[in-house]
Every structure is written in C-alpha cells, then in structure tokens.
Design a protein around this motif. Sequence first.
Motif, short mmCIF file in Angstrom:
data_model
loop_
_atom_site.label_atom_id
_atom_site.label_comp_id
_atom_site.label_asym_id
_atom_site.label_seq_id
_atom_site.Cartn_x
_atom_site.Cartn_y
_atom_site.Cartn_z
N GLU A 86 0.84 -1.20 0.00
CA GLU A 86 0.00 0.00 0.00
C GLU A 86 0.87 1.25 0.00
O GLU A 86 0.58 2.22 -0.71
CB GLU A 86 -0.94 0.01 1.21
N ILE A 87 1.93 1.23 0.78
CA ILE A 87 2.82 2.38 0.84
C ILE A 87 3.58 2.54 -0.48
O ILE A 87 3.68 3.64 -1.02
CB ILE A 87 3.79 2.25 2.03
N LYS A 88 4.06 1.46 -1.01
CA LYS A 88 4.81 1.49 -2.27
C LYS A 88 3.92 2.00 -3.42
O LYS A 88 4.40 2.69 -4.32
CB LYS A 88 5.32 0.08 -2.60
N SER A 89 2.63 1.70 -3.38
CA SER A 89 1.70 2.09 -4.44
C SER A 89 1.11 3.48 -4.24
O SER A 89 0.36 3.96 -5.07
CB SER A 89 0.55 1.08 -4.53
N GLY A 90 1.47 4.14 -3.15
CA GLY A 90 0.92 5.46 -2.84
C GLY A 90 1.45 6.53 -3.79
O GLY A 90 2.32 6.28 -4.62
N PRO A 91 0.90 7.74 -3.66
CA PRO A 91 1.36 8.85 -4.50
C PRO A 91 2.86 9.07 -4.35
O PRO A 91 3.41 8.88 -3.26
CB PRO A 91 0.58 10.06 -3.96
N GLU A 92 3.50 9.48 -5.43
CA GLU A 92 4.94 9.70 -5.40
C GLU A 92 5.26 10.99 -4.65
O GLU A 92 4.61 12.02 -4.86
CB GLU A 92 5.49 9.78 -6.82
N TYR A 93 6.23 10.94 -3.77
CA TYR A 93 6.62 12.10 -2.98
C TYR A 93 7.46 13.05 -3.81
O TYR A 93 8.42 12.66 -4.45
CB TYR A 93 7.40 11.66 -1.74
N ASP A 94 7.08 14.33 -3.80
CA ASP A 94 7.81 15.38 -4.49
C ASP A 94 7.94 16.53 -3.50
O ASP A 94 6.97 17.24 -3.24
CB ASP A 94 7.06 15.82 -5.74
N SER A 95 9.12 16.72 -2.94
CA SER A 95 9.31 17.72 -1.89
C SER A 95 8.97 19.13 -2.36
O SER A 95 8.44 19.92 -1.59
CB SER A 95 10.74 17.67 -1.34
N GLU A 96 9.25 19.46 -3.61
CA GLU A 96 8.96 20.81 -4.10
C GLU A 96 7.46 21.08 -4.13
O GLU A 96 7.02 22.14 -3.73
CB GLU A 96 9.58 21.01 -5.47
N LYS A 97 6.69 20.12 -4.62
CA LYS A 97 5.24 20.32 -4.67
C LYS A 97 4.66 20.31 -3.27
O LYS A 97 3.77 21.11 -2.96
CB LYS A 97 4.58 19.23 -5.51
N HIS A 98 5.15 19.42 -2.42
CA HIS A 98 4.60 19.35 -1.07
C HIS A 98 4.92 20.62 -0.29
O HIS A 98 4.06 21.19 0.37
CB HIS A 98 5.13 18.13 -0.31
N ASP A 99 6.15 21.07 -0.35
CA ASP A 99 6.55 22.27 0.39
C ASP A 99 5.87 23.52 -0.13
O ASP A 99 5.72 24.49 0.59
CB ASP A 99 8.07 22.44 0.35
#
Length: 121
Positions: A86-99
């Motif tokens: 479930e974690i592996k299939s989650g949305p991809e982390y992008d620090s720029e978009k998140h921040d």
Amino acid sequence: MSGIEIWEFRGTSGHVAGTDLVGFHVEATDGHIGKVDKSSEEAGSQYLVVDTGPWIFGKHVLLPAGTVVRVDEEDKKVYVDRTKDEIKSGPEYDSEKHDAADTVYQDAYAGYYGPYYGGPI
C-alpha cells in the motif's frame, strides 16, 4: 466507529507533540519500511517523510500522520496501519510540490490515505 483525520496524529498513537521522530524506524503492518527523514507537526498538515533506503530503491515516501497507529519512543519505532505494498503504491513524494502547499498534490494523498474510518486500535 470514529473518523480519523488523515493529517493529524491520532490521540491514541502515543505521539507527544514536540517529540522529534527523525531517525525513528518505521514499521508497516507487514514489516520494516525505513526511517523517518522528516516530520511535520503543523496543525492540519502533520506527516512523516520516510527514507525507504534499498527497499524501494532509495525512494522517499510521505505518510500522513493519521496512518500512525503507535509511536514507541523507547524503541524509536513508528508503527503505521498500511502494508508495504500500500505504501509502495501510494502517490509519489515530491518535496517541491509538497513544500509549496500544492493543493492538487495534497488532495492526491488525502484521496489515497483517507479519510477513512477505523475501529478500535
């Protein structure tokens, strides 16, 4: 059954506000997934960024704080209510978009991880 706010630590998790979780090991329901690389305790936007190391080829994943079931300060472990897949299939982390507080990006996490309803833990 009570609703769980996905962007806040559960009151039953044992997490004490102000506790630095960076470096804590993260355990999915089916095993170890990595270590906390970054955490946020900002009201309404609490989360962990987990460095998965070689498990997902050095990828970082973001886990909303509502996925945290238990924090064990003595053993320096955080337990989440999701499987590795479930974690592996989650949305991809992008620090720029998140921040940048990209609402579309945050909505993708909210849609994948919650809101949901959990029974007793």
